[in-house]
Design an enzyme around this catalytic site. Structure first.
Site, PDB file in Angstrom:
ATOM      1  N   TYR A 196      -3.612  12.451   0.160  1.00  0.00           N
ATOM      2  CA  TYR A 196      -2.979  11.486  -0.749  1.00  0.00           C
ATOM      3  C   TYR A 196      -1.838  12.175  -1.506  1.00  0.00           C
ATOM      4  O   TYR A 196      -0.705  11.698  -1.535  1.00  0.00           O
ATOM      5  CB  TYR A 196      -4.006  10.917  -1.742  1.00  0.00           C
ATOM      6  CG  TYR A 196      -3.411   9.890  -2.671  1.00  0.00           C
ATOM      7  CD1 TYR A 196      -3.441   8.537  -2.344  1.00  0.00           C
ATOM      8  CD2 TYR A 196      -2.774  10.260  -3.855  1.00  0.00           C
ATOM      9  CE1 TYR A 196      -2.861   7.585  -3.181  1.00  0.00           C
ATOM     10  CE2 TYR A 196      -2.193   9.326  -4.690  1.00  0.00           C
ATOM     11  CZ  TYR A 196      -2.245   7.994  -4.350  1.00  0.00           C
ATOM     12  OH  TYR A 196      -1.666   7.056  -5.178  1.00  0.00           O
ATOM     13  N   LEU A 240     -12.333   1.245  -2.910  1.00  0.00           N
ATOM     14  CA  LEU A 240     -12.346   0.033  -3.739  1.00  0.00           C
ATOM     15  C   LEU A 240     -12.193   0.391  -5.223  1.00  0.00           C
ATOM     16  O   LEU A 240     -12.522  -0.402  -6.098  1.00  0.00           O
ATOM     17  CB  LEU A 240     -13.643  -0.756  -3.503  1.00  0.00           C
ATOM     18  CG  LEU A 240     -13.845  -1.236  -2.063  1.00  0.00           C
ATOM     19  CD1 LEU A 240     -15.186  -1.948  -1.915  1.00  0.00           C
ATOM     20  CD2 LEU A 240     -12.720  -2.183  -1.616  1.00  0.00           C
ATOM     21  N   ASP A 279       2.981   2.111  -4.980  1.00  0.00           N
ATOM     22  CA  ASP A 279       2.991   2.042  -6.464  1.00  0.00           C
ATOM     23  C   ASP A 279       3.654   3.279  -7.059  1.00  0.00           C
ATOM     24  O   ASP A 279       4.424   3.186  -8.010  1.00  0.00           O
ATOM     25  CB  ASP A 279       1.591   1.780  -7.056  1.00  0.00           C
ATOM     26  CG  ASP A 279       0.514   2.777  -6.680  1.00  0.00           C
ATOM     27  OD1 ASP A 279       0.733   3.631  -5.775  1.00  0.00           O
ATOM     28  OD2 ASP A 279      -0.582   2.717  -7.297  1.00  0.00           O
ATOM     29  N   ASP A 306      -4.506   0.766  -9.496  1.00  0.00           N
ATOM     30  CA  ASP A 306      -5.949   0.537  -9.611  1.00  0.00           C
ATOM     31  C   ASP A 306      -6.369   0.315 -11.060  1.00  0.00           C
ATOM     32  O   ASP A 306      -7.151  -0.581 -11.380  1.00  0.00           O
ATOM     33  CB  ASP A 306      -6.728   1.726  -9.036  1.00  0.00           C
ATOM     34  CG  ASP A 306      -6.357   1.998  -7.589  1.00  0.00           C
ATOM     35  OD1 ASP A 306      -5.685   1.148  -6.969  1.00  0.00           O
ATOM     36  OD2 ASP A 306      -6.734   3.067  -7.070  1.00  0.00           O
ATOM     37  N   SER A 324     -13.494   4.730  -9.079  1.00  0.00           N
ATOM     38  CA  SER A 324     -13.133   5.641 -10.169  1.00  0.00           C
ATOM     39  C   SER A 324     -12.316   4.931 -11.246  1.00  0.00           C
ATOM     40  O   SER A 324     -12.558   5.130 -12.434  1.00  0.00           O
ATOM     41  CB  SER A 324     -12.428   6.885  -9.644  1.00  0.00           C
ATOM     42  OG  SER A 324     -11.301   6.530  -8.904  1.00  0.00           O
ATOM     43  N   GLU A 342       0.835  -1.215   0.000  1.00  0.00           N
ATOM     44  CA  GLU A 342       0.000   0.000   0.000  1.00  0.00           C
ATOM     45  C   GLU A 342       0.860   1.251   0.000  1.00  0.00           C
ATOM     46  O   GLU A 342       1.842   1.339   0.749  1.00  0.00           O
ATOM     47  CB  GLU A 342      -0.885  -0.021   1.248  1.00  0.00           C
ATOM     48  CG  GLU A 342      -2.222   0.642   1.046  1.00  0.00           C
ATOM     49  CD  GLU A 342      -3.105  -0.138   0.069  1.00  0.00           C
ATOM     50  OE1 GLU A 342      -3.087   0.178  -1.136  1.00  0.00           O
ATOM     51  OE2 GLU A 342      -3.800  -1.049   0.533  1.00  0.00           O
TER      52      GLU A 342
HETATM   53  C1  GLA Z   1      -5.144   4.773  -4.339  1.00  0.00           C
HETATM   54  C2  GLA Z   1      -4.345   5.050  -5.624  1.00  0.00           C
HETATM   55  C3  GLA Z   1      -3.361   3.928  -5.929  1.00  0.00           C
HETATM   56  C4  GLA Z   1      -2.498   3.587  -4.714  1.00  0.00           C
HETATM   57  C5  GLA Z   1      -3.369   3.419  -3.463  1.00  0.00           C
HETATM   58  C6  GLA Z   1      -2.546   3.246  -2.217  1.00  0.00           C
HETATM   59  O1  GLA Z   1      -5.972   3.674  -4.531  1.00  0.00           O
HETATM   60  O2  GLA Z   1      -5.230   5.205  -6.718  1.00  0.00           O
HETATM   61  O3  GLA Z   1      -2.566   4.265  -7.037  1.00  0.00           O
HETATM   62  O4  GLA Z   1      -1.514   4.565  -4.519  1.00  0.00           O
HETATM   63  O5  GLA Z   1      -4.255   4.518  -3.268  1.00  0.00           O
HETATM   64  O6  GLA Z   1      -1.818   2.079  -2.287  1.00  0.00           O
END
Ligand code: GLA
Length: 358
Positions: free
Chosen positions: A204, A108, A20, A155, A111, A17
């Site tokens: 974020y 989840l 990425d 995602d 988007s 987590e």
């Molecule tokens: C969101 C982002 C992903 C990733 C997660 C955390 O889902 O869209 O790219 O960074 O948070 O792991």
């Protein structure tokens, strides 16, 4: 004309987590919830799109999809159309009807499911067959520019490439990936805390900045390359970097544990990941921590952690197949007792990635 139907799933991330965008390793699985698009091409270059969730319709010309309010659901559709065109796909106009059962704002990836289902629909009816990675990258850049979240690739990649019954170990640098079967003896249970804290999007982006700052101070392109945490790194960048380095190592170890069927080891790595997201990366919240603590007390639970960006949303739990019913009942009751909120609990198989339904 009969519309063509396209579908792309949401996801849970089992481990890996907030790594990425530092080019680390992630282990997500697509889930049974998906965004579905019915599409009919038009003869003009206009997009007419209706969202069943929002009970609202929007239209825009492909020449100028950029005229919109930030935060509106249609920004994902506009973004994907604009980015496909920028990538050289001259699109046909289309009527689209969108429906989705991916819970929104729950971590989840509703988007990414929306972006990928719309991108696949628009590209396909216009005669383009894009490689999966390109499709995922187009959707990611739509999210960066049209939703103002500087997300990583996880995602969108899993929404495109999910494999039924499997999680995907993805190297976010080389983009090499390997599917890892979810053992039939366990279930992935997703517990929705039903809260989404306000700051999720801006925090974020702040976390991503902290990681970039740490990489800059260490002198590497991204934290993936940092051999260790140097003494001159302090404060937030230090804590974030420590999480990223350890989480990358944990994810590789966890994938090996899952492959060898060592669920106990896998579960304890999930638990360690949660602690690190809570204490070092600081993206958890009281609702997620409470949900995870309750879950870990239940019989048959190997591991429990927050999943996705954090600040609310869902936890993911790896639970013995035979213990699912008891888990669901008790966790629902105890979370309500602690937080005064009725959670939603979903048992999901690992699903396939985006496709056209025939
Ligand atoms: C969101 C982002 C992903 C990733 C997660 C955390 O889902 O869209 O790219 O960074 O948070 O792991």
């Amino acid at each position: 004309m009969t519309p063509r139907i396209f579908r792309a799933p949401g996801r849970v991330n089992l481990i890996g987590e907030h790594v990425d965008y530092s080019e680390g390793f992630v282990l997500p699985a697509a889930i049974d919830f998906a965004s579905t698009v019915a599409i009919t091409p038009r003869l003009d270059r206009r997009i007419h799109v209706h969202s069943r969730q929002f009970g609202e319709a929007v239209e825009f010309p492909l020449e100028n999809p950029g005229d919109f309010e930030f935060g509106h659901w249609s920004c994902y559709v506009r973004g994907v159309a604009a980015k496909l065109e920028e990538a050289g796909c001259v699109l046909m106009g289309a009527d689209l009807a969108i429906d989705s059962d991916v819970p929104m704002g729950a971590g989840l990836s509703s988007s990414a499911a929306l972006e990928v289902s719309v991108a696949l629909a628009l590209a396909t009816v216009s005669g383009f067959v894009l490689p999966g990675l390109e499709l995922a990258r187009i959707c990611q850049s739509a999210e960066h520019e049209y939703a103002k979240t500087r997300c990583g690739i996880m995602d969108q990649f899993i929404a495109v490439n999910g494999v039924e019954g499997h999680a995907l170990l993805l190297d976010c640098r080389s983009m090499e990936h390997k599917s890892v079967p979810i053992p039939p003896a366990v279930r992935m249970i997703v517990c929705n805390t039903m809260v989404k804290h306000q700051l999720a999007a801006s925090e974020y982006n702040n976390r991503r900045k902290d990681c970039e700052e740490a990489a800059r101070i260490i002198g590497v392109r991204s934290l993936r390359d940092a051999p260790e945490i140097p003494d001159n790194l302090s404060g937030n960048p230090r804590r974030r970097a420590q999480h990223v380095l350890e989480e990358i190592a944990r994810t590789r170890e966890a994938a090996a544990a899952l492959i060898s069927g060592d669920l106990t080891q896998f579960g304890s790595l999930m638990n360690a990941s949660h602690a690190s997201l809570r204490d070092l990366f600081e993206v958890s919240c009281v609702e997620l921590d409470t949900m995870v603590e309750i879950a870990r007390r239940q019989p048959g639970v190997y591991g429990a952690r927050m999943t996705g960006g954090g600040f609310g949303g869902c936890t993911v739990n790896l639970v013995d197949a035979g213990a699912v019913l008891g888990f669901r009942e008790t966790v629902e009751r105890e979370y309500f007792t602690c937080m005064g909120i009725k959670p939603q609990i979903y048992v999901s198989a690992a699903a396939a990635g985006a496709r056209e339904l025939t």
